[in-house]
Structure formats: C-alpha cells, structure tokens
Enzyme design. Sequence first.
Site, PDB file in Angstrom:
ATOM      1  N   LYS A 115      49.020  29.501  29.073  1.00 59.84           N
ATOM      2  CA  LYS A 115      47.762  30.308  29.151  1.00 59.84           C
ATOM      3  C   LYS A 115      47.313  30.585  30.389  1.00 59.84           C
ATOM      4  O   LYS A 115      47.405  29.542  31.397  1.00 59.84           O
ATOM      5  CB  LYS A 115      46.814  29.755  28.099  1.00 59.84           C
ATOM      6  CG  LYS A 115      47.099  30.027  26.577  1.00 59.84           C
ATOM      7  CD  LYS A 115      46.210  29.261  25.527  1.00 59.84           C
ATOM      8  CE  LYS A 115      44.820  29.795  25.737  1.00 59.84           C
ATOM      9  NZ  LYS A 115      44.804  31.267  25.828  1.00 59.84           N
ATOM     10  N   GLY A 116      46.365  31.369  30.641  1.00 58.98           N
ATOM     11  CA  GLY A 116      45.748  31.504  32.034  1.00 58.98           C
ATOM     12  C   GLY A 116      45.983  32.838  32.635  1.00 58.98           C
ATOM     13  O   GLY A 116      45.641  32.998  33.816  1.00 58.98           O
ATOM     14  N   GLY A 117      46.950  33.698  32.059  1.00 57.55           N
ATOM     15  CA  GLY A 117      47.260  35.078  32.360  1.00 57.55           C
ATOM     16  C   GLY A 117      46.025  35.869  32.735  1.00 57.55           C
ATOM     17  O   GLY A 117      45.832  36.435  33.557  1.00 57.55           O
ATOM     18  N   GLY A 118      44.655  35.449  32.136  1.00 62.20           N
ATOM     19  CA  GLY A 118      43.376  35.889  32.341  1.00 62.20           C
ATOM     20  C   GLY A 118      42.759  35.257  33.333  1.00 62.20           C
ATOM     21  O   GLY A 118      41.188  35.363  33.264  1.00 62.20           O
ATOM     22  N   ASP A 142      42.466  31.982  19.814  1.00 56.36           N
ATOM     23  CA  ASP A 142      42.781  32.634  21.483  1.00 56.36           C
ATOM     24  C   ASP A 142      44.118  33.097  21.461  1.00 56.36           C
ATOM     25  O   ASP A 142      45.005  33.151  20.568  1.00 56.36           O
ATOM     26  CB  ASP A 142      42.470  31.611  22.108  1.00 56.36           C
ATOM     27  CG  ASP A 142      42.364  31.897  23.683  1.00 56.36           C
ATOM     28  OD1 ASP A 142      41.970  31.141  24.522  1.00 56.36           O
ATOM     29  OD2 ASP A 142      42.541  33.215  23.814  1.00 56.36           O
ATOM     30  N   GLU A 196      38.979  28.046  27.941  1.00 58.59           N
ATOM     31  CA  GLU A 196      39.784  28.278  26.802  1.00 58.59           C
ATOM     32  C   GLU A 196      40.440  26.695  26.369  1.00 58.59           C
ATOM     33  O   GLU A 196      40.410  26.419  25.029  1.00 58.59           O
ATOM     34  CB  GLU A 196      41.060  28.945  27.052  1.00 58.59           C
ATOM     35  CG  GLU A 196      40.426  30.335  27.378  1.00 58.59           C
ATOM     36  CD  GLU A 196      41.583  31.302  27.776  1.00 58.59           C
ATOM     37  OE1 GLU A 196      42.771  30.715  28.197  1.00 58.59           O
ATOM     38  OE2 GLU A 196      41.600  32.517  27.437  1.00 58.59           O
ATOM     39  N   SER A 226      39.971  34.627  25.311  1.00 63.89           N
ATOM     40  CA  SER A 226      39.946  35.559  26.132  1.00 63.89           C
ATOM     41  C   SER A 226      41.251  36.401  26.060  1.00 63.89           C
ATOM     42  O   SER A 226      42.205  35.793  25.639  1.00 63.89           O
ATOM     43  CB  SER A 226      39.560  35.132  27.537  1.00 63.89           C
ATOM     44  OG  SER A 226      38.356  34.145  27.473  1.00 63.89           O
ATOM     45  N   GLY A 227      41.036  37.827  26.773  1.00 68.44           N
ATOM     46  CA  GLY A 227      42.272  38.540  26.751  1.00 68.44           C
ATOM     47  C   GLY A 227      42.072  39.612  25.842  1.00 68.44           C
ATOM     48  O   GLY A 227      41.096  39.988  25.437  1.00 68.44           O
TER      49      GLY A 227
HETATM   50  O1  DER Z   1      44.462  34.023  29.891  1.00 66.95           O
HETATM   51  C1  DER Z   1      44.678  33.667  28.666  1.00 66.95           C
HETATM   52  O2  DER Z   1      45.276  32.325  28.227  1.00 66.95           O
HETATM   53  C2  DER Z   1      44.487  34.631  27.647  1.00 66.95           C
HETATM   54  O3  DER Z   1      44.461  34.203  26.349  1.00 66.95           O
HETATM   55  C3  DER Z   1      45.375  35.994  27.871  1.00 66.95           C
HETATM   56  O4  DER Z   1      46.330  35.433  28.687  1.00 66.95           O
HETATM   57  C4  DER Z   1      46.000  36.168  26.534  1.00 66.95           C
HETATM   58  O5  DER Z   1      46.809  37.258  26.823  1.00 66.95           O
HETATM   59  P1  DER Z   1      46.556  38.539  26.077  1.00 66.95           P
HETATM   60  O6  DER Z   1      45.791  39.327  26.620  1.00 66.95           O
HETATM   61  O7  DER Z   1      47.926  39.075  25.765  1.00 66.95           O
HETATM   62  O8  DER Z   1      46.151  38.493  24.672  1.00 66.95           O
END
Ligand code: DER
Length: 235
Positions: free
Chosen positions: A99-102, A86, A108, A30-31
Amino acid sequence: SAIEGSKRLAAWTAVDRHVKSEHKVIGIGSGSTVPYVVERIVAQGREANKDRVFIPTGFQSKELIVKGNLLLGDVDQYPRIDVTVDGADEVDKDLNCIKGGGACHLREKVLAEAADTFIVVADYRKNSDILGTTYKAGVPIEVAPFAYAKVLQNLHAIGSPSAVLRMAQKKAGPVVSDNGNFIIDAPFPEEDMQDPYTLLTKLKMLTGVVEVGLFCHMAKAAYFGNQDGSITVRW
Ligand code: DER
C-alpha cells in the site's frame, strides 16, 4: 470500464458484509476504490448512518466523507475503530499488501491497525501470489524529508539499487504526503518480496523511515472484483 466495475463490485460486496448496523466507528481508506465504499455506505441510508462516525486516512478520504454528508471523526477521539475498509496496490496469497501507491499509507496503517476488522477491496489487477508481480513501482516508504538522501543511500546498499524519490506530476519537486513527508519507491527482488514481513522489519529500522507500505498480517479479508463480473474473496 471492467476495472471500475470490478472496484465497485469489490467495494459493494465488502460493505454489505462488513459494515453492519452495529458498526459505529468506521475507517475510510484512500485511493480510487474507496469512493465506491463510501457510495455503498451512504446508500445504507440516513437512519443507518446517523449515529456513526467516519475516520479519514488523509485529505482525499476526508473529502469523500464530507461530500457523502457523513459525520467526520478524528482518530484521537476514536482510537478504537470497528472496521476499516481500504484499497491496496497488490495483495499476496497470505493477504499481505503493498500500500502507498497514493502516498497515504502512514494514516492508512494507523487506522488498519486500530480497527477490529481491516478489509481490503480491490480490482482483479491487485490479486497476486507474490507481491511485486503486478505492482512494480516498488515498496512505498514514507520518509522524513531531512533524511531522504540517507535513506535512499541505505536502500541502494541493502538491495534496492533502483530506489527513487517519488516526484510529483503536477507540482515541481517531490510528492509531499498529508504528513509533510516524502515518499521513496523501493523495488526489491522476488526473494525479498516472498517474505514481506522480514523486509518490513528491515526497512522500518532504517533511520528516517516514518512508515513502510507493507501491511503484513493485518487484513482479515480481501475482496477482488473479477473481469467477468464475479467476485473473489480471500481470508
Ligand atoms: O495508497 C494506497 O494504499 C491506496 O489504498 C491506493 O493505492 C489503493 O489503490 P486504488 O486507487 O487502486 O484503490
């Protein structure tokens, strides 16, 4: 932009190297970097993709697969995955990731672990020595809504006084994950972030925590597009 170009370079290089004709079950992360992953896989052509199945890590990931006219699969049906590609919010010198910004890190992590090969693709901003150097929002933690206040309280007590519930931008109230859970962002000091595995085990033990956005000892390689158009590969 230089950042988009570096995401594309990382994604295209990783796909060219790790998504080969013998790979049939592919996890899609994702992302904002993974759209370039899907783009490159689609470009391998219908013949290469006709007997492949693609497993999503959430709604956005599913949409990428569907829009790419790729065959959508479920992890229940394909528990073993050949390769998962990913993004990441930050990667340290030992390939541990935040990870987890999204807010997608639960699915994931399931697909990263289920894959024989887990590959990270990212732009140059994510390439660090120690986690927390560039990604300062804190460790993303998916929590059961029922328990979020207790988890927050415990985090404040064990070293993250600034931990917060992640609030939505275009929706009243908190961000809700694809699994119906809340996200807490918990910043920790550098000495904790230097040993992400110990921190991960501590956070996983907090009652109410569903999954923690620290991916330790999981990535086989990380591809970073650089500002100057070069690529950095770490494994
Ligand atoms: O949430 C996540 O781990 C996603 O992979 C995301 O954070 C990745 O970031 P990106 O939008 O810079 O690819």
